[in-house]
Design a protein around this motif. Structure first.
Motif, mmCIF file in Angstrom:
data_model
loop_
_atom_site.group_PDB
_atom_site.id
_atom_site.type_symbol
_atom_site.label_atom_id
_atom_site.label_comp_id
_atom_site.label_asym_id
_atom_site.label_seq_id
_atom_site.Cartn_x
_atom_site.Cartn_y
_atom_site.Cartn_z
ATOM 1 N N GLU A 3 -7.732 -0.624 2.641
ATOM 2 C CA GLU A 3 -6.454 0.046 2.461
ATOM 3 C C GLU A 3 -6.516 0.993 1.265
ATOM 4 O O GLU A 3 -5.902 2.050 1.275
ATOM 5 C CB GLU A 3 -5.346 -0.992 2.256
ATOM 6 C CG GLU A 3 -3.972 -0.352 2.087
ATOM 7 C CD GLU A 3 -2.888 -1.379 1.818
ATOM 8 O OE1 GLU A 3 -2.067 -1.632 2.707
ATOM 9 O OE2 GLU A 3 -2.875 -1.917 0.708
ATOM 10 N N LYS A 4 -7.301 0.606 0.253
ATOM 11 C CA LYS A 4 -7.412 1.450 -0.929
ATOM 12 C C LYS A 4 -7.997 2.812 -0.581
ATOM 13 O O LYS A 4 -7.644 3.828 -1.171
ATOM 14 C CB LYS A 4 -8.286 0.745 -1.974
ATOM 15 C CG LYS A 4 -8.442 1.526 -3.272
ATOM 16 C CD LYS A 4 -9.265 0.750 -4.274
ATOM 17 C CE LYS A 4 -9.444 1.545 -5.573
ATOM 18 N NZ LYS A 4 -10.268 0.802 -6.541
ATOM 19 N N GLN A 5 -8.903 2.845 0.406
ATOM 20 C CA GLN A 5 -9.560 4.095 0.765
ATOM 21 C C GLN A 5 -8.793 4.869 1.832
ATOM 22 O O GLN A 5 -8.912 6.076 1.937
ATOM 23 C CB GLN A 5 -10.978 3.800 1.263
ATOM 24 C CG GLN A 5 -11.872 3.166 0.194
ATOM 25 C CD GLN A 5 -13.160 2.649 0.785
ATOM 26 O OE1 GLN A 5 -13.172 2.029 1.863
ATOM 27 N NE2 GLN A 5 -14.270 2.903 0.116
ATOM 28 N N GLN A 6 -8.017 4.145 2.653
ATOM 29 C CA GLN A 6 -7.313 4.785 3.744
ATOM 30 C C GLN A 6 -6.030 5.467 3.259
ATOM 31 O O GLN A 6 -5.383 4.975 2.333
ATOM 32 C CB GLN A 6 -6.944 3.746 4.808
ATOM 33 C CG GLN A 6 -8.130 3.159 5.541
ATOM 34 C CD GLN A 6 -7.700 2.043 6.478
ATOM 35 O OE1 GLN A 6 -6.642 1.446 6.309
ATOM 36 N NE2 GLN A 6 -8.535 1.770 7.476
ATOM 37 N N PRO A 7 -5.652 6.583 3.900
ATOM 38 C CA PRO A 7 -4.337 7.161 3.616
ATOM 39 C C PRO A 7 -3.253 6.165 4.002
ATOM 40 O O PRO A 7 -3.389 5.415 4.967
ATOM 41 C CB PRO A 7 -4.301 8.407 4.508
ATOM 42 C CG PRO A 7 -5.733 8.710 4.824
ATOM 43 C CD PRO A 7 -6.425 7.387 4.865
ATOM 44 N N LEU A 8 -2.163 6.160 3.236
ATOM 45 C CA LEU A 8 -1.088 5.205 3.469
ATOM 46 C C LEU A 8 0.156 5.912 3.990
ATOM 47 O O LEU A 8 0.449 7.049 3.605
ATOM 48 C CB LEU A 8 -0.750 4.467 2.167
ATOM 49 C CG LEU A 8 -1.892 3.704 1.496
ATOM 50 C CD1 LEU A 8 -1.394 3.025 0.228
ATOM 51 C CD2 LEU A 8 -2.474 2.666 2.457
ATOM 52 N N THR A 9 0.902 5.222 4.834
ATOM 53 C CA THR A 9 2.153 5.769 5.349
ATOM 54 C C THR A 9 3.212 5.759 4.251
ATOM 55 O O THR A 9 3.085 5.062 3.236
ATOM 56 C CB THR A 9 2.664 4.945 6.529
ATOM 57 O OG1 THR A 9 2.972 3.619 6.064
ATOM 58 C CG2 THR A 9 1.625 4.884 7.638
ATOM 59 N N VAL A 10 4.283 6.503 4.481
ATOM 60 C CA VAL A 10 5.340 6.589 3.481
ATOM 61 C C VAL A 10 5.976 5.225 3.230
ATOM 62 O O VAL A 10 6.322 4.891 2.087
ATOM 63 C CB VAL A 10 6.397 7.651 3.898
ATOM 64 C CG1 VAL A 10 7.123 7.230 5.155
ATOM 65 C CG2 VAL A 10 7.386 7.912 2.769
ATOM 66 N N GLY A 11 6.119 4.418 4.280
ATOM 67 C CA GLY A 11 6.695 3.094 4.102
ATOM 68 C C GLY A 11 5.830 2.199 3.246
ATOM 69 O O GLY A 11 6.326 1.472 2.376
ATOM 70 N N ARG A 12 4.511 2.246 3.477
ATOM 71 C CA ARG A 12 3.590 1.414 2.681
ATOM 72 C C ARG A 12 3.561 1.893 1.234
ATOM 73 O O ARG A 12 3.529 1.073 0.305
ATOM 74 C CB ARG A 12 2.184 1.486 3.288
ATOM 75 C CG ARG A 12 1.170 0.622 2.564
ATOM 76 C CD ARG A 12 1.445 -0.847 2.770
ATOM 77 N NE ARG A 12 0.575 -1.678 1.936
ATOM 78 C CZ ARG A 12 0.909 -2.192 0.767
ATOM 79 N NH1 ARG A 12 2.126 -1.990 0.272
ATOM 80 N NH2 ARG A 12 0.062 -2.931 0.093
ATOM 81 N N VAL A 13 3.586 3.200 1.022
ATOM 82 C CA VAL A 13 3.596 3.733 -0.341
ATOM 83 C C VAL A 13 4.874 3.329 -1.059
ATOM 84 O O VAL A 13 4.851 2.955 -2.239
ATOM 85 C CB VAL A 13 3.444 5.266 -0.327
ATOM 86 C CG1 VAL A 13 3.655 5.843 -1.728
ATOM 87 C CG2 VAL A 13 2.068 5.654 0.192
ATOM 88 N N ALA A 14 6.007 3.383 -0.355
ATOM 89 C CA ALA A 14 7.277 2.993 -0.964
ATOM 90 C C ALA A 14 7.214 1.552 -1.454
ATOM 91 O O ALA A 14 7.669 1.232 -2.562
ATOM 92 C CB ALA A 14 8.420 3.174 0.035
ATOM 93 N N GLN A 15 6.644 0.656 -0.631
ATOM 94 C CA GLN A 15 6.488 -0.739 -1.044
ATOM 95 C C GLN A 15 5.538 -0.859 -2.232
ATOM 96 O O GLN A 15 5.769 -1.640 -3.159
ATOM 97 C CB GLN A 15 5.957 -1.569 0.124
ATOM 98 C CG GLN A 15 6.918 -1.701 1.296
ATOM 99 C CD GLN A 15 6.291 -2.459 2.457
ATOM 100 O OE1 GLN A 15 5.061 -2.626 2.536
ATOM 101 N NE2 GLN A 15 7.132 -2.920 3.374
ATOM 102 N N LEU A 16 4.490 -0.086 -2.206
ATOM 103 C CA LEU A 16 3.450 -0.188 -3.222
ATOM 104 C C LEU A 16 3.934 0.252 -4.597
ATOM 105 O O LEU A 16 3.640 -0.402 -5.606
ATOM 106 C CB LEU A 16 2.243 0.653 -2.803
ATOM 107 C CG LEU A 16 0.977 0.562 -3.659
ATOM 108 C CD1 LEU A 16 0.388 -0.830 -3.590
ATOM 109 C CD2 LEU A 16 -0.041 1.601 -3.202
ATOM 110 N N VAL A 17 4.693 1.339 -4.649
ATOM 111 C CA VAL A 17 5.092 1.896 -5.949
ATOM 112 C C VAL A 17 6.513 1.521 -6.346
ATOM 113 O O VAL A 17 6.936 1.783 -7.477
ATOM 114 C CB VAL A 17 4.941 3.431 -5.972
ATOM 115 C CG1 VAL A 17 3.524 3.830 -5.670
ATOM 116 C CG2 VAL A 17 5.913 4.095 -4.988
ATOM 117 N N GLY A 18 7.281 0.911 -5.428
ATOM 118 C CA GLY A 18 8.605 0.434 -5.784
ATOM 119 C C GLY A 18 9.708 1.477 -5.762
ATOM 120 O O GLY A 18 10.661 1.385 -6.548
ATOM 121 N N VAL A 19 9.599 2.477 -4.887
ATOM 122 C CA VAL A 19 10.685 3.436 -4.707
ATOM 123 C C VAL A 19 11.071 3.443 -3.232
ATOM 124 O O VAL A 19 10.362 2.889 -2.398
ATOM 125 C CB VAL A 19 10.296 4.863 -5.154
ATOM 126 C CG1 VAL A 19 9.912 4.886 -6.618
ATOM 127 C CG2 VAL A 19 9.163 5.414 -4.290
#
Length: 287
Positions: A3-19
């Motif tokens: 997952e670290k190497q793969q592009p992430l969807t907006v939903g996954r990024v939102a969860q990851l960074v807390g916005v």
């Protein structure tokens, strides 16, 4: 591929960074953080560099910079990523220093406060102004000492003014009771939450959020909840406080330092939210 190497969807990024996803969509629309790729079904995809930029935005936003200024800083071709990190580290150190100074100030106030009924007492801001810690009769510091502790923006007359205006109200007594056991850490938390709220209010105004919209009403409720930490603030009371934000130049200056016009916009937001609760802003009173 991880997952670290793969592009992430907006939903996954939102969860990851807390916005929120909505925030990321807005940042994309204003070219603050644009995803590097799109999926075959046109979903936004963020790579490691995109996420690193999001984290830079979050740090600058936490410091209190408006989004337009953050974009200008991040897009400066003369500044490389490492220099950004050094700049953010310096700004964060300054903020930590200010918060530590504020915590020491509160510690000194606690130490210099005469107990009332054998219990240390201090009250929160009955007026809703985060800069003005209302005080109980137990504070024994001189005006000069209070100015030294709280800084040059502190005006000892605010204490007497707040007590004269609100001292005989139920809300004043609630404020005294609720904040009686507050520690320096508690006051620091309140200050940080207030700063974050005001940053979010300014950001919403600057991107054109309309009073009465779902987002604006949610912000109004969040603002009212911040006041309700100290006393039960009804929608009608909230309107009364909102009037002061434009009628008292001290409140206006406080909010407009965040962003020009914020005090007037916040009043409109509060009044629109009050209407949704069945309160007429024209006739609202302290009840």
């Amino acid at each position: 591929m991880t997952e670290k190497q793969q592009p992430l969807t907006v939903g996954r990024v939102a969860q990851l960074v807390g916005v929120s996803v909505r925030t990321l969509h807005h940042w994309d629309s204003i070219a603050l953080v644009r995803p590097s790729a799109r999926s075959w079904s046109d979903y936004r995809l963020y790579d490691a560099e995109d996420i690193a930029r999001i984290h830079r935005v979050l740090v600058y936003r936490e410091i209190g910079l408006p989004l337009a200024e953050i974009a200008r800083i991040l897009d400066d071709p003369e500044v490389d990523p490492r220099e950004h990190l050094h700049r953010q580290r310096s700004l964060l150190a300054e903020r930590i220093g200010r918060l530590q100074k504020a915590a020491r100030a509160v510690d000194e106030m606690i130490e210099r406060t005469t107990p009332m009924n054998d219990t240390p007492s201090s009250a929160g801001p009955i007026s809703g102004d985060p800069r003005t810690p209302a005080e109980d009769r137990s504070i024994t510091l001189s005006p000069q000492e209070q100015s030294r502790i709280f800084g040059t923006d502190w005006d000892p007359a605010w204490q007497d003014e707040a007590r004269e205006r609100w001292g005989d109200t139920e809300q004043w007594q609630q404020s005294v009771q609720r904040t009686r056991g507050f520690t320096a850490a508690d006051w620091t938390r309140v200050a940080e939450e207030t700063a974050a709220l005001e940053t979010d209010l300014a950001e919403a105004m600057n991107r054109g959020v309309e009073p009465g919209s779902e987002e604006a009403n949610a912000l109004a409720e969040r603002h009212r909840a911040s006041i309700s930490q100290h006393y039960d603030c009804t929608a009608s009371m909230h309107v009364v406080l909102g009037r002061m934000y434009t009628e008292d130049e001290r409140f206006t200056a406080h909010y407009d330092r965040r962003s020009e016009g914020l005090a007037a916009w916040l009043r409109e937001v509060i009044e629109a939210a009050a209407r949704a609760h069945g309160v007429d802003p024209e006739t609202a009173g302290w009840e």
